[in-house]
Design an enzyme around this catalytic site. Structure first.
Site, PDB file in Angstrom:
ATOM      1  N   SER A 153       0.864  -1.188   0.000  1.00  0.00           N
ATOM      2  CA  SER A 153       0.000   0.000   0.000  1.00  0.00           C
ATOM      3  C   SER A 153       0.894   1.229   0.000  1.00  0.00           C
ATOM      4  O   SER A 153       2.072   1.149   0.376  1.00  0.00           O
ATOM      5  CB  SER A 153      -0.862  -0.015   1.257  1.00  0.00           C
ATOM      6  OG  SER A 153      -1.459   1.241   1.473  1.00  0.00           O
ATOM      7  N   TYR A 182      -3.123  -1.440  10.603  1.00  0.00           N
ATOM      8  CA  TYR A 182      -3.005  -1.702   9.152  1.00  0.00           C
ATOM      9  C   TYR A 182      -1.667  -1.183   8.637  1.00  0.00           C
ATOM     10  O   TYR A 182      -0.969  -1.874   7.884  1.00  0.00           O
ATOM     11  CB  TYR A 182      -4.182  -1.037   8.426  1.00  0.00           C
ATOM     12  CG  TYR A 182      -4.145  -1.215   6.927  1.00  0.00           C
ATOM     13  CD1 TYR A 182      -4.401  -2.462   6.349  1.00  0.00           C
ATOM     14  CD2 TYR A 182      -3.853  -0.144   6.088  1.00  0.00           C
ATOM     15  CE1 TYR A 182      -4.369  -2.625   4.966  1.00  0.00           C
ATOM     16  CE2 TYR A 182      -3.821  -0.300   4.708  1.00  0.00           C
ATOM     17  CZ  TYR A 182      -4.079  -1.545   4.155  1.00  0.00           C
ATOM     18  OH  TYR A 182      -4.050  -1.706   2.786  1.00  0.00           O
TER      19      TYR A 182
HETATM   20  N1  LIG Z   1      -8.558  -0.549  -1.852  1.00  0.00           N
HETATM   21  C1  LIG Z   1      -7.582   0.245  -1.502  1.00  0.00           C
HETATM   22  O1  LIG Z   1      -7.749   1.484  -1.375  1.00  0.00           O
HETATM   23  C2  LIG Z   1      -6.197  -0.316  -1.305  1.00  0.00           C
HETATM   24  C3  LIG Z   1      -5.112   0.570  -1.295  1.00  0.00           C
HETATM   25  C4  LIG Z   1      -3.838   0.065  -1.112  1.00  0.00           C
HETATM   26  C5  LIG Z   1      -3.645  -1.288  -0.953  1.00  0.00           C
HETATM   27  N2  LIG Z   1      -4.725  -2.123  -0.939  1.00  0.00           N
HETATM   28  C6  LIG Z   1      -4.459  -3.552  -0.775  1.00  0.00           C
HETATM   29  O2  LIG Z   1      -5.015  -4.239  -1.864  1.00  0.00           O
HETATM   30  C7  LIG Z   1      -5.204  -5.598  -1.512  1.00  0.00           C
HETATM   31  C8  LIG Z   1      -6.544  -6.090  -2.034  1.00  0.00           C
HETATM   32  O3  LIG Z   1      -7.573  -5.344  -1.445  1.00  0.00           O
HETATM   33  P1  LIG Z   1      -8.799  -4.794  -2.292  1.00  0.00           P
HETATM   34  O4  LIG Z   1      -8.704  -3.308  -2.243  1.00  0.00           O
HETATM   35  O5  LIG Z   1      -8.888  -5.465  -3.591  1.00  0.00           O
HETATM   36  O6  LIG Z   1     -10.028  -5.170  -1.310  1.00  0.00           O
HETATM   37  P2  LIG Z   1     -11.014  -6.427  -1.275  1.00  0.00           P
HETATM   38  O7  LIG Z   1     -11.867  -6.437  -2.483  1.00  0.00           O
HETATM   39  O8  LIG Z   1     -11.669  -6.363   0.066  1.00  0.00           O
HETATM   40  O9  LIG Z   1     -10.049  -7.668  -1.345  1.00  0.00           O
HETATM   41  C9  LIG Z   1      -9.510  -8.312  -0.219  1.00  0.00           C
HETATM   42  C10 LIG Z   1      -9.381  -9.770  -0.571  1.00  0.00           C
HETATM   43  O10 LIG Z   1      -8.734 -10.454   0.499  1.00  0.00           O
HETATM   44  C11 LIG Z   1      -9.430 -11.650   0.736  1.00  0.00           C
HETATM   45  N3  LIG Z   1      -9.266 -12.061   2.133  1.00  0.00           N
HETATM   46  C12 LIG Z   1      -9.427 -11.312   3.243  1.00  0.00           C
HETATM   47  N4  LIG Z   1      -9.240 -12.060   4.339  1.00  0.00           N
HETATM   48  C13 LIG Z   1      -8.946 -13.318   3.908  1.00  0.00           C
HETATM   49  C14 LIG Z   1      -8.660 -14.527   4.556  1.00  0.00           C
HETATM   50  N5  LIG Z   1      -8.630 -14.618   5.896  1.00  0.00           N
HETATM   51  N6  LIG Z   1      -8.418 -15.635   3.807  1.00  0.00           N
HETATM   52  C15 LIG Z   1      -8.450 -15.559   2.456  1.00  0.00           C
HETATM   53  N7  LIG Z   1      -8.708 -14.426   1.778  1.00  0.00           N
HETATM   54  C16 LIG Z   1      -8.965 -13.321   2.502  1.00  0.00           C
HETATM   55  C17 LIG Z   1     -10.887 -11.326   0.427  1.00  0.00           C
HETATM   56  O11 LIG Z   1     -11.581 -12.503   0.051  1.00  0.00           O
HETATM   57  P3  LIG Z   1     -12.665 -13.273   0.962  1.00  0.00           P
HETATM   58  O12 LIG Z   1     -13.383 -12.237   1.769  1.00  0.00           O
HETATM   59  O13 LIG Z   1     -13.512 -13.968  -0.050  1.00  0.00           O
HETATM   60  O14 LIG Z   1     -11.852 -14.216   1.784  1.00  0.00           O
HETATM   61  C18 LIG Z   1     -10.730 -10.429  -0.795  1.00  0.00           C
HETATM   62  O15 LIG Z   1     -10.672 -11.203  -1.967  1.00  0.00           O
HETATM   63  C19 LIG Z   1      -5.021  -5.663   0.002  1.00  0.00           C
HETATM   64  O16 LIG Z   1      -3.741  -6.186   0.279  1.00  0.00           O
HETATM   65  C20 LIG Z   1      -5.075  -4.201   0.437  1.00  0.00           C
HETATM   66  O17 LIG Z   1      -4.336  -3.987   1.620  1.00  0.00           O
HETATM   67  C21 LIG Z   1      -5.991  -1.667  -1.126  1.00  0.00           C
END
Ligand SMILES: NC(=O)c1ccc[n+]([C@@H]2O[C@H](COP(=O)([O-])OP(=O)(O)OC[C@H]3O[C@@H](n4cnc5c(N)ncnc54)[C@H](OP(=O)(O)O)[C@@H]3O)[C@@H](O)[C@H]2O)c1
Length: 239
Positions: free
Chosen positions: A141, A154
């Site tokens: 991130s 986080y």
């Molecule tokens: N969105 C932002 O603004 C942002 C910015 C910077 C970085 N990020 C990073 O991007 C990455 C992806 O996030 P996203 O933004 O795409 O959000 P998201 O749609 O909520 O994706 C998170 C994913 O992680 C999975 N997950 C969570 N807990 C889990 C567990 N215990 N076991 C297996 N899978 C799990 C969820 O799947 P299930 O719920 O189906 O398990 C989901 O597919 C993360 O690392 C986040 O820190 C996001």
């Protein structure tokens, strides 16, 4: 078809950035093995990829379950005839000021964001080595180097992830395995307390966000490095 013949294991592939990456990698010819808990969503992603002529495998389960993750990596490698890359993307984003933050929430977030990454990568390494090399990617991130109030746990997990990946890069270099952290700014997904619709509304009011597909493009870039080069960190921010 820039990934033809490759097999890639992705965590957090049921939604957001992981799903966009799975769909892009599959369009580029990779067979993608998809790990997350929400089985119905994973099956939906698999059906979409197959309908477009691609190959995908659903691996429903929890990234913090050591035995499951080991089995999932082995299953992905068996299904794909080996493993060329792994993407550690699954994470949890819990919000709250430290004074009022439950220790159980702190532990769970570190367990998913750091422990889950460790388990996935450790399980993938022997398969990447058996291939003679490959890629370990992780989604960090902008907060892997920054900070924000209300997000201390986080932020700690994402700084930790970056340190883990830097050390890992030094360990795996000699095995011809490239290690790259992709560090996105705010992205239009359901991650954290605000869902994608809230973020879209904020974008209407002038706040800037990335599309998950754009972060997926950065991950694809990380998979296509010149033979003498290793890209270890990539920042991607909204314009
Ligand atoms: N969105 C932002 O603004 C942002 C910015 C910077 C970085 N990020 C990073 O991007 C990455 C992806 O996030 P996203 O933004 O795409 O959000 P998201 O749609 O909520 O994706 C998170 C994913 O992680 C999975 N997950 C969570 N807990 C889990 C567990 N215990 N076991 C297996 N899978 C799990 C969820 O799947 P299930 O719920 O189906 O398990 C989901 O597919 C993360 O690392 C986040 O820190 C996001």
């Amino acid at each position: 078809m820039r990934l033809r013949g490759k097999t890639i294991l992705l965590s957090g592939a049921s939604s957001g950035i992981g799903r966009a990456a799975a769909e892009l990698f599959a369009r580029e010819g990779a067979a993608v093995a998809l790990l997350a808990r929400r089985e119905a969503l994973l099956e939906e992603v698999v059906r979409g990829i197959e309908a477009a002529g691609g190959r995908a495998l659903a691996l429903p389960g929890d990234i913090t379950d050591e035995a499951f993750v080991a089995q999932a990596a082995a299953r992905a490698a068996e299904w794909g005839g080996g493993l060329d890359a792994v993407l550690a993307n699954a994470a949890l984003g819990l919000v709250g000021e430290v004074e009022h933050f439950a220790y159980a929430d702190w532990c769970r977030m570190l367990e998913v964001n750091l422990g889950g990454t460790f388990l996935l990568v450790r399980a993938a390494i022997p398969h990447l080595r058996a291939r003679g090399g490959g890629h370990v990617l992780a989604v960090g991130s902008e907060l892997s180097r920054g900070a924000m109030p209300g997000l201390a746990g986080y932020v700690a997990s994402k700084w930790g992830l970056l340190g883990f990946m830097r050390a890992l890069s030094m360990e795996l270099h000699r095995h011809n395995i490239r290690v790259c952290s992709v560090l996105p700014g705010g992205t239009l997904t359901d991650f954290g307390p605000d869902d994608a619709a809230d973020k879209r509304a904020r974008r209407e009011r002038g706040e800037r966000f990335l599309e998950p597909a754009s972060v997926a493009e950065a991950l694809l870039f990380a998979l296509q490095q010149p033979p003498e080069a290793r890209v270890t960190e990539l920042d991607i921010m909204p314009m």
